[in-house]
Enzyme design. Structure first.
Site, PDB file in Angstrom:
ATOM      1  CG  HIS A   1      -8.651  -2.876  -2.493  1.00 44.22           C
ATOM      2  ND1 HIS A   1      -9.537  -2.159  -3.268  1.00 44.22           N
ATOM      3  CD2 HIS A   1      -8.552  -2.206  -1.324  1.00 44.22           C
ATOM      4  CE1 HIS A   1      -9.947  -1.105  -2.598  1.00 44.22           C
ATOM      5  NE2 HIS A   1      -9.374  -1.112  -1.405  1.00 44.22           N
ATOM      6  CG  MET A   2      -7.851  -9.263   1.798  1.00 46.07           C
ATOM      7  SD  MET A   2      -7.898 -11.074   1.768  1.00 46.07           S
ATOM      8  CE  MET A   2      -9.644 -11.354   1.501  1.00 46.07           C
ATOM      9  CG  HIS A   3      -6.917  -2.878   3.045  1.00 45.39           C
ATOM     10  ND1 HIS A   3      -6.196  -1.703   2.903  1.00 45.39           N
ATOM     11  CD2 HIS A   3      -8.121  -2.627   2.476  1.00 45.39           C
ATOM     12  CE1 HIS A   3      -6.933  -0.798   2.288  1.00 45.39           C
ATOM     13  NE2 HIS A   3      -8.101  -1.323   2.019  1.00 45.39           N
TER      14      HIS A   3
ATOM     15  CG  ASP B   1      -2.058   0.973   1.093  1.00 41.27           C
ATOM     16  OD1 ASP B   1      -3.211   0.513   0.964  1.00 41.27           O
ATOM     17  OD2 ASP B   1      -1.813   2.198   1.102  1.00 41.27           O
ATOM     18  CB  ILE B   2       0.766   4.326  -2.080  1.00 44.71           C
ATOM     19  CG1 ILE B   2       1.856   5.236  -2.617  1.00 44.71           C
ATOM     20  CG2 ILE B   2      -0.491   5.081  -1.721  1.00 44.71           C
ATOM     21  CD1 ILE B   2       1.528   5.851  -3.964  1.00 44.71           C
TER      22      ILE B   2
ATOM     23  CB  VAL C   1      -9.111   2.031  -5.056  1.00 48.35           C
ATOM     24  CG1 VAL C   1      -8.759   1.491  -6.444  1.00 48.35           C
ATOM     25  CG2 VAL C   1      -8.108   3.109  -4.639  1.00 48.35           C
TER      26      VAL C   1
HETATM   27  P1  5GP Z   1      -9.761   1.477   0.265  1.00 48.44           P
HETATM   28  O1  5GP Z   1      -9.862   2.773   0.997  1.00 48.44           O
HETATM   29  O2  5GP Z   1     -10.423   1.565  -1.095  1.00 48.44           O
HETATM   30  O3  5GP Z   1     -10.190   0.272   1.029  1.00 48.44           O
HETATM   31  O4  5GP Z   1      -8.213   1.216   0.022  1.00 48.44           O
HETATM   32  C1  5GP Z   1      -7.490   1.793  -1.032  1.00 48.44           C
HETATM   33  C2  5GP Z   1      -6.042   1.701  -0.672  1.00 48.44           C
HETATM   34  O5  5GP Z   1      -5.277   1.956  -1.835  1.00 48.44           O
HETATM   35  C3  5GP Z   1      -5.589   2.732   0.386  1.00 48.44           C
HETATM   36  O6  5GP Z   1      -5.056   2.051   1.518  1.00 48.44           O
HETATM   37  C4  5GP Z   1      -4.552   3.571  -0.359  1.00 48.44           C
HETATM   38  O7  5GP Z   1      -3.473   3.957   0.475  1.00 48.44           O
HETATM   39  C5  5GP Z   1      -4.119   2.664  -1.484  1.00 48.44           C
HETATM   40  N1  5GP Z   1      -3.672   3.354  -2.678  1.00 48.44           N
HETATM   41  C6  5GP Z   1      -4.289   4.403  -3.288  1.00 48.44           C
HETATM   42  N2  5GP Z   1      -3.615   4.751  -4.396  1.00 48.44           N
HETATM   43  C7  5GP Z   1      -2.546   3.920  -4.484  1.00 48.44           C
HETATM   44  C8  5GP Z   1      -1.474   3.796  -5.431  1.00 48.44           C
HETATM   45  O8  5GP Z   1      -1.367   4.530  -6.423  1.00 48.44           O
HETATM   46  N3  5GP Z   1      -0.552   2.820  -5.185  1.00 48.44           N
HETATM   47  C9  5GP Z   1      -0.645   1.977  -4.106  1.00 48.44           C
HETATM   48  N4  5GP Z   1       0.311   1.067  -3.982  1.00 48.44           N
HETATM   49  N5  5GP Z   1      -1.649   2.068  -3.212  1.00 48.44           N
HETATM   50  C10 5GP Z   1      -2.586   3.014  -3.402  1.00 48.44           C
END
Ligand code: 5GP
Ligand code: ZN
Length: 113
Positions: free
Chosen positions: A99-101, A29-30, A95
């Site tokens: 996706h699974m964290h 994760d970024i 996003v």
């Molecule tokens: P959500 O909030 O949708 O569950 O998680 C999206 C995740 O994607 C966040 O933890 C965010 O930090 C990560 N993320 C967003 N943009 C990017 C990117 O360009 N590259 C990577 N590696 N992670 C990203």
């Protein structure tokens, strides 16, 4: 395709990839919220958990299996870890490609905020 994670799959945007097979990609994760914070995604674009179809159940199991494999490889499977999938706005999804964290390397509290 404007999807950020599809662009990572297609190598149009760089990512720190930690696992890949024919069906699944995993990368750091970024913006990590734990010592290990990785995202495990299907290569097939599925926007939200609500959009999973019956023919895709094995693919979803593969996400969880990959999470456990990564946890083992990184040495925190036995200590414990957290997996999270957020769905839509109130679930905290930002996003729109499922996706699974995988979160590891520290203790987590419950209930989630
Ligand atoms: P959500 O909030 O949708 O569950 O998680 C999206 C995740 O994607 C966040 O933890 C965010 O930090 C990560 N993320 C967003 N943009 C990017 C990117 O360009 N590259 C990577 N590696 N992670 C990203
Ligand atoms: Zn996508």
């Amino acid at each position: 395709m404007e999807c950020l994670f599809c662009k990572i799959i297609n190598r149009e945007i760089p990512a720190d990839i930690v696992y890949e097979d024919d069906h699944v990609l995993a990368f750091n994760d970024i913006s990590p919220t734990a010592p290990t914070h990785q995202l495990i995604i299907p290569k097939k674009h599925i926007a939200t958990l609500n959009d999973i179809e019956e023919g895709e159940l094995a693919l979803i199991g593969r996400l969880q299996f990959t999470a456990a494999q990564l946890a083992r490889q990184q040495g925190f499977a036995d200590d414990g870890y957290r997996v999270v999938m957020n769905c839509n706005e109130k679930g905290g999804q930002t996003v729109y490609h499922i996706h699974m964290h995988l979160l590891g390397g520290r203790a987590f509290t419950w209930p989630a905020g």
